[in-house]
Design a protein around this motif. Structure first.
Motif, PDB file in Angstrom:
ATOM      1  N   GLU A 116      81.631  28.087  51.315  1.00 62.53           N
ATOM      2  CA  GLU A 116      82.148  28.486  50.010  1.00 62.53           C
ATOM      3  C   GLU A 116      83.432  29.294  50.195  1.00 62.53           C
ATOM      4  OE1 GLU A 116      80.947  31.377  46.247  1.00 62.53           O
ATOM      5  OE2 GLU A 116      79.391  30.752  47.686  1.00 62.53           O
ATOM      6  N   VAL A 117      84.457  28.921  49.439  1.00 61.09           N
ATOM      7  CA  VAL A 117      85.735  29.627  49.510  1.00 61.09           C
ATOM      8  C   VAL A 117      85.553  31.026  48.918  1.00 61.09           C
ATOM      9  CG1 VAL A 117      88.133  29.674  48.723  1.00 61.09           C
ATOM     10  CG2 VAL A 117      87.061  27.487  49.351  1.00 61.09           C
ATOM     11  N   ILE A 118      85.899  32.061  49.700  1.00 56.74           N
ATOM     12  CA  ILE A 118      85.764  33.437  49.206  1.00 56.74           C
ATOM     13  C   ILE A 118      87.113  34.134  49.061  1.00 56.74           C
ATOM     14  CG2 ILE A 118      83.415  33.755  50.081  1.00 56.74           C
ATOM     15  CD1 ILE A 118      84.553  35.171  52.517  1.00 56.74           C
ATOM     16  N   GLN A 119      88.168  33.497  49.601  1.00 55.34           N
ATOM     17  CA  GLN A 119      89.504  34.103  49.449  1.00 55.34           C
ATOM     18  C   GLN A 119      90.556  33.023  49.704  1.00 55.34           C
ATOM     19  OE1 GLN A 119      90.126  37.686  51.738  1.00 55.34           O
ATOM     20  NE2 GLN A 119      92.338  37.629  51.459  1.00 55.34           N
ATOM     21  N   VAL A 120      91.628  33.025  48.867  1.00 55.99           N
ATOM     22  CA  VAL A 120      92.698  32.045  49.026  1.00 55.99           C
ATOM     23  C   VAL A 120      94.040  32.760  48.971  1.00 55.99           C
ATOM     24  CG1 VAL A 120      93.767  29.939  48.141  1.00 55.99           C
ATOM     25  CG2 VAL A 120      91.318  30.306  47.823  1.00 55.99           C
ATOM     26  N   SER A 121      94.906  32.477  49.920  1.00 52.06           N
ATOM     27  CA  SER A 121      96.300  32.938  49.884  1.00 52.06           C
ATOM     28  C   SER A 121      97.162  31.746  50.266  1.00 52.06           C
ATOM     29  CB  SER A 121      96.522  34.088  50.869  1.00 52.06           C
ATOM     30  OG  SER A 121      96.442  33.629  52.207  1.00 52.06           O
ATOM     31  N   ASN A 122      98.472  31.914  50.157  1.00 50.57           N
ATOM     32  CA  ASN A 122      99.358  30.813  50.521  1.00 50.57           C
ATOM     33  C   ASN A 122      99.475  30.638  52.027  1.00 50.57           C
ATOM     34  OD1 ASN A 122      99.981  29.911  47.932  1.00 50.57           O
ATOM     35  ND2 ASN A 122     101.545  31.508  47.674  1.00 50.57           N
ATOM     36  N   ARG A 123      98.791  31.518  52.777  1.00 53.78           N
ATOM     37  CA  ARG A 123      98.818  31.453  54.238  1.00 53.78           C
ATOM     38  C   ARG A 123      97.548  30.854  54.822  1.00 53.78           C
ATOM     39  NH1 ARG A 123      97.639  35.090  58.366  1.00 53.78           N
ATOM     40  NH2 ARG A 123      96.874  36.578  56.828  1.00 53.78           N
ATOM     41  N   GLU A 124      96.386  31.082  54.152  1.00 54.01           N
ATOM     42  CA  GLU A 124      95.111  30.612  54.699  1.00 54.01           C
ATOM     43  C   GLU A 124      94.018  30.645  53.644  1.00 54.01           C
ATOM     44  OE1 GLU A 124      94.534  33.438  57.824  1.00 54.01           O
ATOM     45  OE2 GLU A 124      93.636  34.927  56.487  1.00 54.01           O
ATOM     46  N   ILE A 125      92.870  30.028  54.000  1.00 51.20           N
ATOM     47  CA  ILE A 125      91.678  30.053  53.153  1.00 51.20           C
ATOM     48  C   ILE A 125      90.550  30.668  53.973  1.00 51.20           C
ATOM     49  CG2 ILE A 125      89.956  28.653  51.937  1.00 51.20           C
ATOM     50  CD1 ILE A 125      92.087  26.562  51.479  1.00 51.20           C
ATOM     51  N   VAL A 126      89.829  31.626  53.380  1.00 44.52           N
ATOM     52  CA  VAL A 126      88.679  32.239  54.051  1.00 44.52           C
ATOM     53  C   VAL A 126      87.417  31.618  53.464  1.00 44.52           C
ATOM     54  CG1 VAL A 126      87.473  34.373  54.598  1.00 44.52           C
ATOM     55  CG2 VAL A 126      89.972  34.391  54.326  1.00 44.52           C
ATOM     56  N   VAL A 127      86.486  31.176  54.373  1.00 42.23           N
ATOM     57  CA  VAL A 127      85.303  30.421  53.959  1.00 42.23           C
ATOM     58  C   VAL A 127      84.032  31.119  54.458  1.00 42.23           C
ATOM     59  CG1 VAL A 127      84.140  28.177  54.031  1.00 42.23           C
ATOM     60  CG2 VAL A 127      86.648  28.287  54.114  1.00 42.23           C
ATOM     61  N   ASN A 128      83.057  31.299  53.568  1.00 43.71           N
ATOM     62  CA  ASN A 128      81.733  31.806  53.942  1.00 43.71           C
ATOM     63  C   ASN A 128      80.886  30.637  54.414  1.00 43.71           C
ATOM     64  OD1 ASN A 128      79.264  32.993  54.230  1.00 43.71           O
ATOM     65  ND2 ASN A 128      78.972  33.461  52.054  1.00 43.71           N
ATOM     66  N   LEU A 129      80.500  30.657  55.699  1.00 42.60           N
ATOM     67  CA  LEU A 129      79.740  29.556  56.296  1.00 42.60           C
ATOM     68  C   LEU A 129      78.249  29.844  56.354  1.00 42.60           C
ATOM     69  CD1 LEU A 129      82.164  28.761  59.264  1.00 42.60           C
ATOM     70  CD2 LEU A 129      81.987  27.549  57.076  1.00 42.60           C
ATOM     71  N   GLY A 130      77.804  30.986  55.839  1.00 43.26           N
ATOM     72  CA  GLY A 130      76.384  31.329  55.866  1.00 43.26           C
ATOM     73  C   GLY A 130      75.927  31.832  57.217  1.00 43.26           C
ATOM     74  N   CYS A 131      76.846  32.218  58.083  1.00 42.74           N
ATOM     75  CA  CYS A 131      76.486  32.795  59.383  1.00 42.74           C
ATOM     76  C   CYS A 131      77.210  34.130  59.535  1.00 42.74           C
ATOM     77  CB  CYS A 131      76.818  31.837  60.523  1.00 42.74           C
ATOM     78  SG  CYS A 131      78.566  31.411  60.652  1.00 42.74           S
ATOM     79  N   LYS A 132      77.102  34.752  60.696  1.00 44.06           N
ATOM     80  CA  LYS A 132      77.627  36.116  60.852  1.00 44.06           C
ATOM     81  C   LYS A 132      79.152  36.170  60.940  1.00 44.06           C
ATOM     82  CE  LYS A 132      76.869  36.072  65.882  1.00 44.06           C
ATOM     83  NZ  LYS A 132      76.177  36.743  66.987  1.00 44.06           N
ATOM     84  N   LYS A 133      79.816  35.018  61.011  1.00 44.14           N
ATOM     85  CA  LYS A 133      81.273  34.978  61.026  1.00 44.14           C
ATOM     86  C   LYS A 133      81.790  34.129  59.871  1.00 44.14           C
ATOM     87  CE  LYS A 133      82.336  35.460  65.994  1.00 44.14           C
ATOM     88  NZ  LYS A 133      83.059  34.821  67.103  1.00 44.14           N
TER      89      LYS A 133
END
Length: 666
Positions: free
Chosen positions: A312-329
């Motif tokens: 699930e996408v948790i943060q979006v910028s014009n540089r990158e996308i941060v994704v929650n994968l359901g694990c510790k990272k």
């Protein structure tokens, strides 16, 4: 009480079992030699992967195998042309064609030679059907439903079925043809094992709460089992192996039915049954604990490199996308690992809460995150498209990016492929620089995804398009049509005329009603002519044309143009001892008898007239029954004061008169 029931006749059929047996024997007897199968030997990836580990590679045609190699023909069979090409390349064939399929191939070959129109009820893209069609000159009508069957206009039909077809579908189509068409022969060639397998699947599905169909994703007969089962048991699932089992759904049901396709190994069936059996021995408490442990384990486990993950996408910028994968990272997708078009920004395409799928590049990007790539995942999808194009013999559009030794590099989306120089065009080319930067439709001829290699051919596209165009021209022509053509070249026996993309032969005897020694006497290269189609041979690709048929045969209209006593002009075309033949018009000659050449006595006609000379003559007689015209040249000339006979007789007459005069005087 939980119950698992396996349908009868599940797993390998006779043809598949024999094909694999021959493959294993070939491997054992030819250690160190190159061995191939043309296409997967069966539609089961587990089996084909195991064969590849033993040294058996998959090719798409004989040209892909080097001379002297061994090629195993799979149970689906191959077209007749395949054997001819293999023989020409000195390739050793191990024929593992299913006996049922072999029989169909012989049936359609014999029927075609008898002049019948072949109908194959089946999937036109299935290798078995493609192979069958190749035994009747690729001229079979291929239908998969009643609507397609109704489009066939021909009679004198010979009908066969793909071996894995459902019997109900075949009977429906066969009954339609027997009712609506003339002279129909039907051969139900559905494999008996297939029919038994389908019947057993139906019976098991009727008596089950849930059905599991085991088979390869490309297996036609497995898919048909799924369709049959779904009809009688709505709760039906299609799996390739135990990893795809819907365990939560299985756990809810008491009566579980299983059916397996003809390409499914026995061990996979046993693994599926064992997995479900173990599930049934666990108590509800154990299951609950097991589920909790799985969730905990999942949160602790990190995905491996190359793994496909969902998040699930948790943060979006014009540089990158941060994704929650359901694990510790968390996962990070940099801008460079996404495909953007034009001025698009990441914030235009994604937002918080979006579901996203990506491929793991690294489990640690140096900042404690998992490095992901959307672009690499798309490459996998593009490879799937390339593989589908290879399997379905379809085309993709590839851009030529650079020239290399022996050809060019072409790119389809994110996949690069090689086009040999000989496959860039259907004409001879020396350099490929003129193609760089162009996007061309190409056929995929070879794929080696492990090595990131693909081979394309633009020539194959051009050839197929040309064949389609030629076929369209053939379909638009009929015997008796008059069409415009262009004279292309001469031979001693006639001229070849282009009638819109295909050449027809205009035989020298069909050019003029008169006699010609060479076609160039009447025609010129590049000349436009109106020709009539006299005959068409679709099997040999030959068309016979006529030019003289566009003008009436001279003797049929002779009364309209010529009468006895008429003065005509003509060309001397032949000289004989007894007279000269004069051509009034092509196909119409008249004879000037030697006595009608001149008023004087003629002993050698060649001294008076010559071949090719234009003369004027009078028509003395027209004999339509014998097709003869008598002419006279002397009748068009001024008669002399004395004829030759009179000149010879004049001295004698004068002498006689003188004698008489003397006698009278005495």
């Amino acid at each position: 009480m939980k119950e698992i029931k396996l349908a009868k006749h599940s797993g390998f059929c006779f043809g598949v079992r024999e094909a694999l047996k021959k493959a294993e024997e070939t491997i054992d007897q030819n250690q160190g030699k190159k061995i191939y199968t043309c296409g997967p030997i069966i539609h089961n990836k587990t089996v084909t992967d195991e064969l590849e580990e033993k040294g058996v590679s998959i090719i798409s045609c004989p040209d892909d195998a080097e001379s002297g190699a061994i090629v195993i023909i799979r149970s689906h069979g191959e077209p007749e042309k395949f054997y001819q090409e293999a023989k020409a390349r000195e390739i050793k064939i191990v024929d593992a064609t299913c006996p049922f399929v072999k029989r169909i191939q012989q049936l359609v070959k014999d029927a075609k030679e008898q002049g019948r129109n072949i109908v194959v009820v089946g999937d036109k893209n299935h290798p078995e059907v493609i192979g069958i069609n190749g035994w009747c000159d690729n001229e079979a009508y291929i239908v998969l439903n009643l609507d397609e069957a109704k489009k066939i206009k021909a009679d004198h039909l010979f009908i066969v079925a793909q071996t894995t077809l459902t019997n109900d579908l075949f009977q429906e189509i066969a009954e339609y043809f027997k009712k609506e068409k003339k002279d129909v022969i039907v051969h139900n060639t559905i494999c008996s094992a297939t029919a038994e397998r389908q019947k057993s699947c139906m019976e098991t599905a009727i008596d089950s709460d849930l059905m599991v169909i085991i088979g390869g994703s490309d297996s036609s007969n497995s898919k048909k089992l799924y369709e049959i089962s779904k009809k009688y048991c709505e709760n039906t699932y299609f799996v390739e192996n135990k990893e795809y089992l819907p365990l939560k759904e299985v756990e809810k049901c008491n009566k579980i039915g299983i059916a397996a396709g003809a390409s499914t190994p026995e061990r996979i069936i046993k693994e599926v049954i064992a997995t479900m059996s173990e599930l049934f021995t666990e108590s509800k408490e154990e299951n609950l604990m097991h589920g909790l442990m799985e969730e905990i384990e999942k949160s602790l486990r990190l995905p491996r490199s190359g793994e496909i993950v969902n998040g699930e996408v948790i943060q979006v910028s014009n540089r990158e996308i941060v994704v929650n994968l359901g694990c510790k990272k968390d996962g990070i997708i940099p801008r460079d690992e996404l495909t953007l078009e034009g001025d698009q920004e990441l914030t235009d395409l994604f937002k918080e809460g979006d579901e996203i799928q990506a491929k793991v590049l690294k489990t640690d990007d140096g900042d404690g995150n998992i490095l992901l790539s959307k672009k690499k995942l798309e490459v996998n999808e593009h490879w799937d498209e390339i593989n589908n194009a290879l399997e379905n013999k379809s085309f993709v559009n590839a851009k030529i990016v650079k020239e290399v030794k022996g050809g060019v590099i072409a790119v389809y989306k994110e996949v690069s492929g090689f086009i040999p120089l000989s496959q860039l065009s259907d004409k001879f080319i020396e350099k490929a620089d003129e193609f760089v930067g162009k996007t061309l439709p190409v056929k995929v001829t070879r794929v080696d995804q492990k090595r990131n290699k693909a081979v394309f051919s633009h020539k194959a596209y051009l050839t197929e398009e040309r064949q389609k165009k030629v076929q369209e021209i053939w379909d638009s022509l009929n015997i008796g049509d008059v069409v415009e053509g262009t004279v292309m070249r001469f031979t001693e026996y006639g001229a070849f005329v282009d009638i819109g993309g295909i050449d027809g032969l205009l035989h020298i005897s069909e050019i003029s009603w008169g006699k010609l020694k060479h076609p160039q006497e009447a025609l010129k290269i590049g000349e436009k002519v109106q020709v009539k189609i006299l005959s068409m041979n679709t099997e040999k690709g030959k068309i016979s044309l006529g030019l003289k048929q566009n003008r009436p045969e001279p003797w049929s209209v002779i009364d309209e143009k010529y009468q006895v006593g008429q003065i005509i002009s003509g060309k001397v075309v032949q000289i004989k001892d007894y007279g000269a033949f004069v051509e009034l018009e092509p196909g119409l000659d008249g004879l000037v008898h030697i006595s009608e050449i001149a008023y004087k006595r003629v002993t050698n006609i060649a001294e008076e007239i010559s071949v090719g000379q234009e003369v004027t003559a009078k028509i003395l007689e027209i004999d339509k029954e014998r097709k003869r015209i008598s002419l006279s040249i002397k009748e068009t000339l001024e008669p002399p004061l004395f004829s030759e006979e009179e000149k010879e007789e004049a001295p004698a007459a004068a002498e006689e008169a003188a004698v008489e005069e003397t006698t009278d005087a005495e």
